[in-house]
Scaffold this motif. Sequence first.
Motif, mmCIF file in Angstrom:
data_model
loop_
_atom_site.group_PDB
_atom_site.id
_atom_site.type_symbol
_atom_site.label_atom_id
_atom_site.label_comp_id
_atom_site.label_asym_id
_atom_site.label_seq_id
_atom_site.Cartn_x
_atom_site.Cartn_y
_atom_site.Cartn_z
ATOM 1 N N ALA A 104 1.539 -7.751 16.376
ATOM 2 C CA ALA A 104 0.870 -9.011 16.042
ATOM 3 C C ALA A 104 -0.634 -8.802 15.855
ATOM 4 O O ALA A 104 -1.242 -9.319 14.905
ATOM 5 N N GLY A 105 -1.246 -8.040 16.758
ATOM 6 C CA GLY A 105 -2.681 -7.776 16.640
ATOM 7 C C GLY A 105 -3.001 -6.972 15.396
ATOM 8 O O GLY A 105 -4.001 -7.228 14.706
ATOM 9 N N GLY A 106 -2.156 -6.001 15.073
ATOM 10 C CA GLY A 106 -2.363 -5.212 13.869
ATOM 11 C C GLY A 106 -2.217 -6.051 12.622
ATOM 12 O O GLY A 106 -3.008 -5.909 11.665
ATOM 13 N N LEU A 107 -1.221 -6.944 12.602
ATOM 14 C CA LEU A 107 -0.991 -7.785 11.430
ATOM 15 C C LEU A 107 -2.169 -8.716 11.181
ATOM 16 O O LEU A 107 -2.551 -8.952 10.022
ATOM 17 N N ALA A 108 -2.770 -9.222 12.228
ATOM 18 C CA ALA A 108 -3.930 -10.106 12.064
ATOM 19 C C ALA A 108 -5.069 -9.364 11.363
ATOM 20 O O ALA A 108 -5.755 -9.933 10.499
ATOM 21 N N LEU A 109 -5.261 -8.106 11.714
ATOM 22 C CA LEU A 109 -6.310 -7.318 11.066
ATOM 23 C C LEU A 109 -5.962 -7.041 9.605
ATOM 24 O O LEU A 109 -6.838 -7.075 8.727
ATOM 25 N N VAL A 110 -4.702 -6.750 9.329
ATOM 26 C CA VAL A 110 -4.268 -6.503 7.953
ATOM 27 C C VAL A 110 -4.466 -7.747 7.104
ATOM 28 O O VAL A 110 -4.955 -7.681 5.960
ATOM 29 N N ASP A 111 -4.101 -8.914 7.638
ATOM 30 C CA ASP A 111 -4.259 -10.158 6.886
ATOM 31 C C ASP A 111 -5.731 -10.475 6.631
ATOM 32 O O ASP A 111 -6.087 -11.051 5.594
ATOM 33 N N ALA A 112 -6.598 -10.068 7.558
ATOM 34 C CA ALA A 112 -8.037 -10.278 7.357
ATOM 35 C C ALA A 112 -8.545 -9.430 6.189
ATOM 36 O O ALA A 112 -9.356 -9.895 5.381
ATOM 37 N N ILE A 113 -8.041 -8.202 6.090
ATOM 38 C CA ILE A 113 -8.416 -7.346 4.958
ATOM 39 C C ILE A 113 -7.920 -7.969 3.654
ATOM 40 O O ILE A 113 -8.650 -8.025 2.658
ATOM 41 N N ALA A 114 -6.683 -8.441 3.663
ATOM 42 C CA ALA A 114 -6.100 -9.043 2.460
ATOM 43 C C ALA A 114 -6.857 -10.302 2.047
ATOM 44 O O ALA A 114 -7.042 -10.558 0.848
ATOM 45 N N SER A 115 -7.315 -11.082 3.016
ATOM 46 C CA SER A 115 -8.007 -12.341 2.696
ATOM 47 C C SER A 115 -9.329 -12.100 1.979
ATOM 48 O O SER A 115 -9.805 -12.977 1.249
ATOM 49 N N ARG A 116 -9.881 -10.903 2.164
ATOM 50 C CA ARG A 116 -11.138 -10.578 1.484
ATOM 51 C C ARG A 116 -10.888 -9.999 0.097
ATOM 52 O O ARG A 116 -11.847 -9.665 -0.618
ATOM 53 N N GLY A 117 -9.638 -9.857 -0.277
ATOM 54 C CA GLY A 117 -9.307 -9.336 -1.600
ATOM 55 C C GLY A 117 -9.461 -7.835 -1.717
ATOM 56 O O GLY A 117 -9.422 -7.279 -2.820
ATOM 57 N N GLU A 118 -9.631 -7.150 -0.586
ATOM 58 C CA GLU A 118 -9.805 -5.697 -0.616
ATOM 59 C C GLU A 118 -8.447 -5.002 -0.685
ATOM 60 O O GLU A 118 -7.444 -5.498 -0.163
ATOM 61 N N LEU A 119 -8.430 -3.877 -1.340
ATOM 62 C CA LEU A 119 -7.198 -3.079 -1.528
ATOM 63 C C LEU A 119 -6.136 -3.854 -2.303
ATOM 64 O O LEU A 119 -4.945 -3.588 -2.154
ATOM 65 N N ALA A 120 -6.594 -4.771 -3.173
ATOM 66 C CA ALA A 120 -5.633 -5.599 -3.911
ATOM 67 C C ALA A 120 -4.737 -4.771 -4.820
ATOM 68 O O ALA A 120 -3.573 -5.118 -5.024
ATOM 69 N N GLY A 121 -5.253 -3.682 -5.369
ATOM 70 C CA GLY A 121 -4.445 -2.879 -6.274
ATOM 71 C C GLY A 121 -3.766 -1.695 -5.626
ATOM 72 O O GLY A 121 -3.152 -0.874 -6.314
ATOM 73 N N SER A 122 -3.884 -1.595 -4.305
ATOM 74 C CA SER A 122 -3.305 -0.456 -3.592
ATOM 75 C C SER A 122 -1.969 -0.836 -2.967
ATOM 76 O O SER A 122 -1.795 -1.961 -2.466
ATOM 77 N N HIS A 123 -1.043 0.126 -2.965
ATOM 78 C CA HIS A 123 0.257 -0.120 -2.336
ATOM 79 C C HIS A 123 0.170 -0.015 -0.818
ATOM 80 O O HIS A 123 1.097 -0.431 -0.106
ATOM 81 N N LEU A 124 -0.934 0.535 -0.294
ATOM 82 C CA LEU A 124 -1.012 0.806 1.144
ATOM 83 C C LEU A 124 -1.005 -0.473 1.973
ATOM 84 O O LEU A 124 -0.331 -0.546 3.006
ATOM 85 N N LEU A 125 -1.762 -1.477 1.531
ATOM 86 C CA LEU A 125 -1.842 -2.695 2.334
ATOM 87 C C LEU A 125 -0.481 -3.393 2.442
ATOM 88 O O LEU A 125 -0.036 -3.697 3.558
ATOM 89 N N PRO A 126 0.227 -3.668 1.323
ATOM 90 C CA PRO A 126 1.541 -4.301 1.492
ATOM 91 C C PRO A 126 2.550 -3.400 2.202
ATOM 92 O O PRO A 126 3.457 -3.912 2.876
ATOM 93 N N ALA A 127 2.409 -2.089 2.095
ATOM 94 C CA ALA A 127 3.323 -1.194 2.801
ATOM 95 C C ALA A 127 3.139 -1.324 4.301
ATOM 96 O O ALA A 127 4.126 -1.423 5.062
ATOM 97 N N VAL A 128 1.879 -1.321 4.760
ATOM 98 C CA VAL A 128 1.608 -1.491 6.198
ATOM 99 C C VAL A 128 2.016 -2.894 6.641
ATOM 100 O O VAL A 128 2.630 -3.072 7.710
#
Length: 417
Positions: free
Chosen positions: A349-373
Amino acid sequence: MNSAGARGAVEAVWRMESARIVGALARYTGDFSLAEDLAQEALAEALVAWSVDGVPAQPTGWLLTTGRRRAIDAFRRRAARDERYAVLARDLDAEEPGADALFDPDAIDDDVLALMFISCHPVLSKEARIALTLRVVGGLTSAEIAKAFLVPGTTIQARITRAKKTLAAAHVPFAVPEPNELAGRLGSVLQVVYLIFTEGSFASGGEEWIRTDLADEARRLARVLVRLTPEPEAFGLLALLELTAARFPARLDASGRPVLLEDQDRRLWDQSAIRRGRAALARAVGAGRGLGAYGLQASIAECHAVARSVAETDWARIVVLYEALGRLTPSPIIELNRAVAVAMASGPAGGLALVDAIASRGELAGSHLLPAVRGELLTRLGRRDEARSALLQAIELCGNAAERVALERKVDDVSRP
Protein backbone atom coordinates in the motif's frame (compact mmCIF):
# COMPACT_ATOMS: atom_id res chain seq x y z
CA MET A 1 48.95 -17.96 -43.36
CA ASN A 2 45.71 -17.79 -45.33
CA SER A 3 43.51 -14.69 -45.48
CA ALA A 4 41.02 -16.08 -42.93
CA GLY A 5 43.81 -16.65 -40.41
CA ALA A 6 45.21 -13.18 -41.03
CA ARG A 7 41.77 -11.63 -40.54
CA GLY A 8 41.34 -13.47 -37.25
CA ALA A 9 44.74 -12.29 -36.03
CA VAL A 10 44.05 -8.69 -37.05
CA GLU A 11 40.66 -8.71 -35.33
CA ALA A 12 42.14 -10.19 -32.14
CA VAL A 13 44.96 -7.63 -31.97
CA TRP A 14 42.57 -4.78 -32.70
CA ARG A 15 40.09 -5.84 -30.03
CA MET A 16 42.80 -6.05 -27.37
CA GLU A 17 45.00 -3.13 -28.41
CA SER A 18 42.80 -0.66 -30.28
CA ALA A 19 42.89 1.94 -27.51
CA ARG A 20 46.68 1.83 -27.29
CA ILE A 21 47.08 1.97 -31.07
CA VAL A 22 44.71 4.89 -31.66
CA GLY A 23 45.90 6.66 -28.52
CA ALA A 24 49.57 6.39 -29.47
CA LEU A 25 48.91 7.56 -33.03
CA ALA A 26 46.83 10.47 -31.72
CA ARG A 27 49.68 11.50 -29.43
CA TYR A 28 52.11 11.16 -32.32
CA THR A 29 50.11 13.16 -34.84
CA GLY A 30 48.18 15.45 -32.51
CA ASP A 31 45.05 14.71 -34.55
CA PHE A 32 42.48 12.30 -33.06
CA SER A 33 40.42 11.96 -36.24
CA LEU A 34 43.49 11.32 -38.36
CA ALA A 35 44.77 8.76 -35.82
CA GLU A 36 41.58 6.67 -36.09
CA ASP A 37 41.77 6.75 -39.89
CA LEU A 38 45.46 5.79 -39.83
CA ALA A 39 44.73 2.87 -37.55
CA GLN A 40 42.06 1.60 -39.93
CA GLU A 41 44.45 1.92 -42.88
CA ALA A 42 47.11 -0.03 -40.95
CA LEU A 43 44.55 -2.78 -40.28
CA ALA A 44 43.72 -3.00 -43.98
CA GLU A 45 47.42 -3.26 -44.83
CA ALA A 46 47.90 -5.95 -42.16
CA LEU A 47 45.17 -8.10 -43.72
CA VAL A 48 47.23 -8.31 -46.89
CA ALA A 49 50.75 -8.43 -45.43
CA TRP A 50 50.04 -10.91 -42.65
CA SER A 51 48.33 -13.37 -44.99
CA VAL A 52 51.59 -13.48 -46.98
CA ASP A 53 54.31 -13.02 -44.35
CA GLY A 54 52.51 -14.32 -41.26
CA VAL A 55 51.78 -12.47 -38.03
CA PRO A 56 54.83 -10.44 -36.91
CA ALA A 57 56.43 -11.04 -33.53
CA GLN A 58 55.20 -7.62 -32.34
CA PRO A 59 51.82 -7.17 -34.08
CA THR A 60 50.89 -4.03 -32.16
CA GLY A 61 54.25 -2.46 -32.97
CA TRP A 62 53.80 -3.42 -36.62
CA LEU A 63 50.43 -1.67 -36.75
CA LEU A 64 51.79 1.41 -34.97
CA THR A 65 54.78 1.68 -37.26
CA THR A 66 52.58 1.23 -40.32
CA GLY A 67 50.17 3.85 -39.02
CA ARG A 68 53.01 6.26 -38.39
CA ARG A 69 54.41 5.78 -41.88
CA ARG A 70 50.96 6.48 -43.24
CA ALA A 71 50.91 9.65 -41.14
CA ILE A 72 54.16 10.80 -42.67
CA ASP A 73 52.75 10.14 -46.13
CA ALA A 74 49.69 12.18 -45.22
CA PHE A 75 51.77 15.08 -43.97
CA ARG A 76 53.89 14.88 -47.11
CA ARG A 77 50.77 15.12 -49.24
CA ARG A 78 49.50 18.08 -47.25
CA ALA A 79 52.71 20.06 -47.50
CA ALA A 80 56.04 18.73 -48.63
CA ARG A 81 57.91 21.35 -46.65
CA ASP A 82 55.68 21.28 -43.61
CA GLU A 83 57.79 21.61 -40.48
CA ARG A 84 55.87 18.89 -38.67
CA TYR A 85 56.57 16.43 -41.48
CA ALA A 86 60.26 17.28 -41.34
CA VAL A 87 60.38 16.64 -37.60
CA LEU A 88 58.53 13.34 -37.92
CA ALA A 89 60.74 12.22 -40.77
CA ARG A 90 63.90 13.03 -38.83
CA ASP A 91 62.58 11.09 -35.83
CA LEU A 92 61.80 8.08 -38.01
CA ASP A 93 65.21 8.11 -39.71
CA ALA A 94 67.00 8.42 -36.36
CA GLU A 95 65.40 5.33 -34.88
CA GLU A 96 67.14 1.99 -34.89
CA PRO A 97 65.44 -0.81 -36.85
CA GLY A 98 62.72 -2.40 -34.77
CA ALA A 99 62.65 0.39 -32.21
CA ASP A 100 59.35 2.11 -31.66
CA ALA A 101 59.14 5.38 -29.79
CA LEU A 102 55.38 5.03 -29.64
CA PHE A 103 55.83 2.39 -26.96
CA ASP A 104 56.77 4.85 -24.23
CA PRO A 105 55.94 2.91 -21.05
CA ASP A 106 55.30 6.13 -19.17
CA ALA A 107 52.90 7.47 -21.79
CA ILE A 108 50.78 4.46 -22.78
CA ASP A 109 48.37 4.73 -19.85
CA ASP A 110 48.00 8.46 -20.44
CA ASP A 111 47.30 7.74 -24.12
CA VAL A 112 44.42 5.41 -23.29
CA LEU A 113 43.06 7.74 -20.63
CA ALA A 114 43.23 10.71 -23.00
CA LEU A 115 41.45 8.63 -25.62
CA MET A 116 38.61 7.83 -23.21
CA PHE A 117 38.19 11.49 -22.27
CA ILE A 118 38.16 12.58 -25.91
CA SER A 119 35.67 9.89 -26.92
CA CYS A 120 33.39 11.02 -24.08
CA HIS A 121 33.91 14.75 -24.56
CA PRO A 122 30.91 16.91 -23.54
CA VAL A 123 30.79 18.59 -26.98
CA LEU A 124 29.48 15.29 -28.38
CA SER A 125 25.94 13.98 -28.07
CA LYS A 126 25.28 11.03 -25.78
CA GLU A 127 24.79 8.71 -28.78
CA ALA A 128 28.01 9.91 -30.42
CA ARG A 129 30.00 9.44 -27.21
CA ILE A 130 28.78 5.86 -26.86
CA ALA A 131 29.51 4.97 -30.48
CA LEU A 132 32.95 6.59 -30.48
CA THR A 133 33.97 4.98 -27.17
CA LEU A 134 32.95 1.51 -28.31
CA ARG A 135 34.76 2.04 -31.61
CA VAL A 136 38.11 3.51 -30.59
CA VAL A 137 38.43 2.39 -26.97
CA GLY A 138 36.48 -0.85 -27.06
CA GLY A 139 37.67 -1.92 -30.50
CA LEU A 140 34.17 -2.85 -31.74
CA THR A 141 33.35 -2.47 -35.42
CA SER A 142 30.55 -0.22 -36.59
CA ALA A 143 28.55 -3.34 -37.46
CA GLU A 144 28.97 -4.74 -33.94
CA ILE A 145 27.89 -1.48 -32.34
CA ALA A 146 24.90 -1.22 -34.67
CA LYS A 147 23.84 -4.77 -33.81
CA ALA A 148 24.12 -4.08 -30.10
CA PHE A 149 21.93 -0.97 -30.29
CA LEU A 150 19.55 -2.24 -32.98
CA VAL A 151 20.26 0.54 -35.47
CA PRO A 152 21.59 0.40 -39.05
CA GLY A 153 25.35 0.25 -39.49
CA THR A 154 25.19 3.42 -41.58
CA THR A 155 23.69 5.24 -38.62
CA ILE A 156 26.57 4.27 -36.33
CA GLN A 157 29.14 5.15 -38.99
CA ALA A 158 27.48 8.54 -39.50
CA ARG A 159 27.57 9.18 -35.74
CA ILE A 160 31.26 8.35 -35.60
CA THR A 161 32.04 10.54 -38.61
CA ARG A 162 30.06 13.47 -37.17
CA ALA A 163 31.75 12.99 -33.80
CA LYS A 164 35.23 13.21 -35.30
CA LYS A 165 34.25 16.33 -37.26
CA THR A 166 32.79 17.90 -34.12
CA LEU A 167 35.97 17.22 -32.14
CA ALA A 168 38.09 18.66 -34.93
CA ALA A 169 35.90 21.78 -35.22
CA ALA A 170 36.08 22.31 -31.46
CA HIS A 171 39.88 21.92 -31.55
CA VAL A 172 39.77 19.39 -28.72
CA PRO A 173 43.40 18.62 -27.77
CA PHE A 174 44.62 15.07 -27.33
CA ALA A 175 45.42 15.22 -23.65
CA VAL A 176 44.25 14.12 -20.23
CA PRO A 177 42.27 17.00 -18.67
CA GLU A 178 44.05 19.20 -16.18
CA PRO A 179 43.49 18.25 -12.51
CA ASN A 180 41.04 21.11 -12.01
CA GLU A 181 38.98 19.83 -14.97
CA LEU A 182 39.29 16.12 -14.26
CA ALA A 183 36.36 15.72 -11.86
CA GLY A 184 33.87 17.42 -14.17
CA ARG A 185 35.04 15.55 -17.27
CA LEU A 186 35.24 12.18 -15.50
CA GLY A 187 31.48 12.24 -15.03
CA SER A 188 30.96 12.13 -18.80
CA VAL A 189 33.24 9.10 -19.13
CA LEU A 190 31.52 7.26 -16.28
CA GLN A 191 28.11 8.02 -17.75
CA VAL A 192 29.03 6.54 -21.13
CA VAL A 193 30.33 3.33 -19.57
CA TYR A 194 27.19 3.15 -17.41
CA LEU A 195 24.89 3.65 -20.40
CA ILE A 196 26.68 0.92 -22.35
CA PHE A 197 26.26 -1.47 -19.43
CA THR A 198 22.61 -0.50 -18.91
CA GLU A 199 21.76 -1.33 -22.51
CA GLY A 200 23.52 -4.66 -22.10
CA SER A 201 21.87 -5.41 -18.77
CA PHE A 202 18.34 -4.35 -19.75
CA ALA A 203 18.07 -4.26 -23.53
CA SER A 204 15.68 -1.52 -24.62
CA GLY A 205 14.53 -3.46 -27.67
CA GLY A 206 14.93 -6.61 -29.70
CA GLU A 207 14.46 -10.25 -28.75
CA GLU A 208 17.11 -10.58 -26.01
CA TRP A 209 16.61 -9.25 -22.50
CA ILE A 210 20.33 -9.29 -21.65
CA ARG A 211 23.21 -8.59 -24.06
CA THR A 212 26.12 -9.95 -22.10
CA ASP A 213 28.69 -8.98 -24.74
CA LEU A 214 27.78 -5.31 -24.38
CA ALA A 215 27.65 -5.51 -20.58
CA ASP A 216 31.01 -7.29 -20.49
CA GLU A 217 32.55 -4.61 -22.68
CA ALA A 218 31.33 -1.96 -20.24
CA ARG A 219 32.88 -3.88 -17.33
CA ARG A 220 36.16 -4.11 -19.22
CA LEU A 221 36.13 -0.35 -19.84
CA ALA A 222 35.37 0.28 -16.15
CA ARG A 223 38.34 -1.87 -15.12
CA VAL A 224 40.59 0.05 -17.49
CA LEU A 225 39.28 3.32 -16.06
CA VAL A 226 40.00 2.49 -12.40
CA ARG A 227 43.54 1.47 -13.32
CA LEU A 228 44.11 4.76 -15.10
CA THR A 229 42.25 7.09 -12.75
CA PRO A 230 41.53 5.44 -9.37
CA GLU A 231 38.87 7.93 -8.30
CA PRO A 232 36.24 6.79 -5.74
CA GLU A 233 33.32 7.18 -8.13
CA ALA A 234 35.13 5.15 -10.80
CA PHE A 235 35.43 2.36 -8.24
CA GLY A 236 31.76 2.90 -7.38
CA LEU A 237 30.79 2.38 -11.02
CA LEU A 238 32.93 -0.75 -11.32
CA ALA A 239 31.36 -2.11 -8.13
CA LEU A 240 27.87 -1.47 -9.48
CA LEU A 241 28.62 -3.20 -12.78
CA GLU A 242 30.22 -6.24 -11.15
CA LEU A 243 27.48 -6.70 -8.55
CA THR A 244 24.74 -6.30 -11.15
CA ALA A 245 26.40 -8.65 -13.65
CA ALA A 246 26.79 -11.26 -10.90
CA ARG A 247 23.04 -11.93 -11.19
CA PHE A 248 23.11 -12.50 -14.95
CA PRO A 249 23.39 -16.33 -14.74
CA ALA A 250 20.08 -16.50 -12.84
CA ARG A 251 18.12 -13.86 -14.76
CA LEU A 252 17.07 -16.17 -17.61
CA ASP A 253 15.58 -19.64 -17.42
CA ALA A 254 16.51 -22.60 -19.63
CA SER A 255 14.21 -21.27 -22.35
CA GLY A 256 15.74 -17.80 -22.27
CA ARG A 257 12.77 -16.23 -20.50
CA PRO A 258 13.31 -13.54 -17.83
CA VAL A 259 13.36 -14.65 -14.19
CA LEU A 260 12.43 -11.97 -11.66
CA LEU A 261 14.62 -11.30 -8.62
CA GLU A 262 12.32 -13.05 -6.17
CA ASP A 263 12.32 -16.21 -8.30
CA GLN A 264 16.05 -16.40 -9.04
CA ASP A 265 18.20 -19.28 -7.84
CA ARG A 266 20.82 -17.33 -5.92
CA ARG A 267 23.18 -20.31 -6.04
CA LEU A 268 23.71 -19.39 -9.71
CA TRP A 269 24.93 -15.90 -8.92
CA ASP A 270 28.56 -15.31 -9.85
CA GLN A 271 30.38 -15.22 -6.52
CA SER A 272 33.63 -14.08 -8.12
CA ALA A 273 31.87 -11.02 -9.56
CA ILE A 274 30.32 -10.35 -6.16
CA ARG A 275 33.72 -10.46 -4.47
CA ARG A 276 35.17 -8.13 -7.12
CA GLY A 277 32.25 -5.76 -6.76
CA ARG A 278 32.43 -5.63 -2.98
CA ALA A 279 36.18 -5.05 -3.12
CA ALA A 280 35.68 -2.14 -5.54
CA LEU A 281 32.94 -0.71 -3.33
CA ALA A 282 35.25 -0.93 -0.31
CA ARG A 283 37.81 1.12 -2.25
CA ALA A 284 35.14 3.75 -2.97
CA VAL A 285 34.01 3.86 0.66
CA GLY A 286 37.58 3.85 1.95
CA ALA A 287 38.37 7.09 0.15
CA GLY A 288 36.36 8.87 2.82
CA ARG A 289 34.75 11.40 0.49
CA GLY A 290 31.22 10.06 0.67
CA LEU A 291 29.62 7.90 -2.02
CA GLY A 292 28.45 9.35 -5.32
CA ALA A 293 25.53 8.16 -7.42
CA TYR A 294 27.27 5.04 -8.69
CA GLY A 295 28.61 4.15 -5.25
CA LEU A 296 25.12 4.44 -3.74
CA GLN A 297 23.67 2.21 -6.45
CA ALA A 298 26.49 -0.26 -5.83
CA SER A 299 25.58 -0.27 -2.13
CA ILE A 300 22.01 -1.15 -3.06
CA ALA A 301 23.28 -3.93 -5.33
CA GLU A 302 25.45 -5.19 -2.46
CA CYS A 303 22.37 -5.48 -0.21
CA HIS A 304 20.88 -7.87 -2.74
CA ALA A 305 24.16 -9.72 -3.28
CA VAL A 306 24.69 -10.62 0.37
CA ALA A 307 21.08 -11.56 1.15
CA ARG A 308 20.14 -15.24 1.10
CA SER A 309 16.61 -14.47 -0.13
CA VAL A 310 14.26 -11.62 -0.96
CA ALA A 311 12.68 -11.92 2.50
CA GLU A 312 16.08 -11.61 4.22
CA THR A 313 17.13 -8.57 2.19
CA ASP A 314 17.72 -5.40 4.20
CA TRP A 315 14.95 -3.46 2.50
CA ALA A 316 14.97 -0.70 5.12
CA ARG A 317 18.60 0.08 4.27
CA ILE A 318 17.76 0.01 0.56
CA VAL A 319 15.00 2.58 1.15
CA VAL A 320 17.49 4.87 2.91
CA LEU A 321 20.03 4.43 0.11
CA TYR A 322 17.41 5.29 -2.53
CA GLU A 323 16.44 8.38 -0.54
CA ALA A 324 20.09 9.49 -0.53
CA LEU A 325 20.40 8.72 -4.22
CA GLY A 326 17.24 10.69 -4.98
CA ARG A 327 18.60 13.74 -3.18
CA LEU A 328 21.88 13.48 -5.07
CA THR A 329 20.41 12.82 -8.54
CA PRO A 330 16.64 13.41 -8.57
CA SER A 331 14.90 11.12 -11.06
CA PRO A 332 11.45 9.53 -11.42
CA ILE A 333 13.17 6.17 -12.06
CA ILE A 334 14.93 6.43 -8.69
CA GLU A 335 11.60 7.36 -7.08
CA LEU A 336 9.99 4.33 -8.71
CA ASN A 337 12.71 2.05 -7.39
CA ARG A 338 12.33 3.57 -3.94
CA ALA A 339 8.60 2.85 -4.13
CA VAL A 340 9.37 -0.82 -4.78
CA ALA A 341 11.74 -0.88 -1.81
CA VAL A 342 9.12 0.78 0.41
CA ALA A 343 6.59 -1.85 -0.70
CA MET A 344 9.02 -4.61 0.27
CA ALA A 345 9.91 -2.97 3.60
CA SER A 346 6.49 -1.71 4.71
CA GLY A 347 3.87 -3.29 2.48
CA PRO A 348 2.45 -2.75 -1.02
CA ALA A 349 0.00 0.00 0.00
CA GLY A 350 2.80 2.43 0.88
CA GLY A 351 4.65 1.62 -2.33
CA LEU A 352 1.52 2.07 -4.44
CA ALA A 353 0.90 5.52 -2.97
CA LEU A 354 4.37 6.58 -4.10
CA VAL A 355 3.84 5.10 -7.57
CA ASP A 356 0.52 6.93 -7.95
CA ALA A 357 2.22 10.18 -6.92
CA ILE A 358 4.75 9.73 -9.72
CA ALA A 359 1.95 8.99 -12.19
CA SER A 360 -0.04 12.05 -11.08
CA ARG A 361 2.85 14.27 -12.12
CA GLY A 362 2.81 12.78 -15.61
CA GLU A 363 6.33 11.41 -15.24
CA LEU A 364 7.34 8.17 -16.98
CA ALA A 365 4.17 8.42 -19.07
CA GLY A 366 5.79 6.69 -22.03
CA SER A 367 7.64 4.06 -20.03
CA HIS A 368 6.40 0.54 -19.39
CA LEU A 369 8.13 0.50 -15.99
CA LEU A 370 5.55 2.51 -14.07
CA PRO A 371 2.48 0.44 -15.10
CA ALA A 372 4.51 -2.76 -14.65
CA VAL A 373 5.36 -1.85 -11.04
CA ARG A 374 1.84 -0.59 -10.42
CA GLY A 375 0.39 -3.84 -11.76
CA GLU A 376 2.64 -5.88 -9.45
CA LEU A 377 1.64 -3.87 -6.37
CA LEU A 378 -2.06 -3.99 -7.25
CA THR A 379 -1.75 -7.77 -7.61
CA ARG A 380 -0.29 -8.02 -4.11
CA LEU A 381 -3.17 -5.94 -2.78
CA GLY A 382 -5.69 -8.27 -4.43
CA ARG A 383 -7.02 -5.61 -6.83
CA ARG A 384 -6.82 -8.00 -9.74
CA ASP A 385 -8.86 -6.15 -12.40
CA GLU A 386 -6.84 -2.97 -11.91
CA ALA A 387 -3.63 -5.01 -11.91
CA ARG A 388 -4.54 -6.66 -15.20
CA SER A 389 -5.29 -3.28 -16.80
CA ALA A 390 -1.94 -1.87 -15.63
CA LEU A 391 0.01 -4.90 -16.85
CA LEU A 392 -1.67 -4.74 -20.27
CA GLN A 393 -0.63 -1.09 -20.51
CA ALA A 394 2.94 -2.10 -19.63
CA ILE A 395 2.94 -4.73 -22.40
CA GLU A 396 1.78 -2.14 -24.91
CA LEU A 397 4.62 0.22 -23.98
CA CYS A 398 7.38 -2.39 -23.61
CA GLY A 399 9.88 -2.53 -26.48
CA ASN A 400 11.69 -5.72 -25.48
CA ALA A 401 10.21 -9.02 -26.64
CA ALA A 402 11.56 -11.11 -23.76
CA GLU A 403 10.26 -8.70 -21.15
CA ARG A 404 6.86 -8.62 -22.84
CA VAL A 405 6.68 -12.40 -22.42
CA ALA A 406 7.32 -12.03 -18.68
CA LEU A 407 4.58 -9.39 -18.42
CA GLU A 408 2.18 -11.60 -20.37
CA ARG A 409 2.77 -14.40 -17.88
CA LYS A 410 1.81 -12.01 -15.08
CA VAL A 411 -1.39 -11.11 -16.94
CA ASP A 412 -2.21 -14.82 -17.23
CA ASP A 413 -1.60 -15.31 -13.53
CA VAL A 414 -3.75 -12.38 -12.45
CA SER A 415 -6.53 -13.39 -14.91
CA ARG A 416 -6.99 -16.83 -13.39
CA PRO A 417 -10.04 -17.24 -11.14
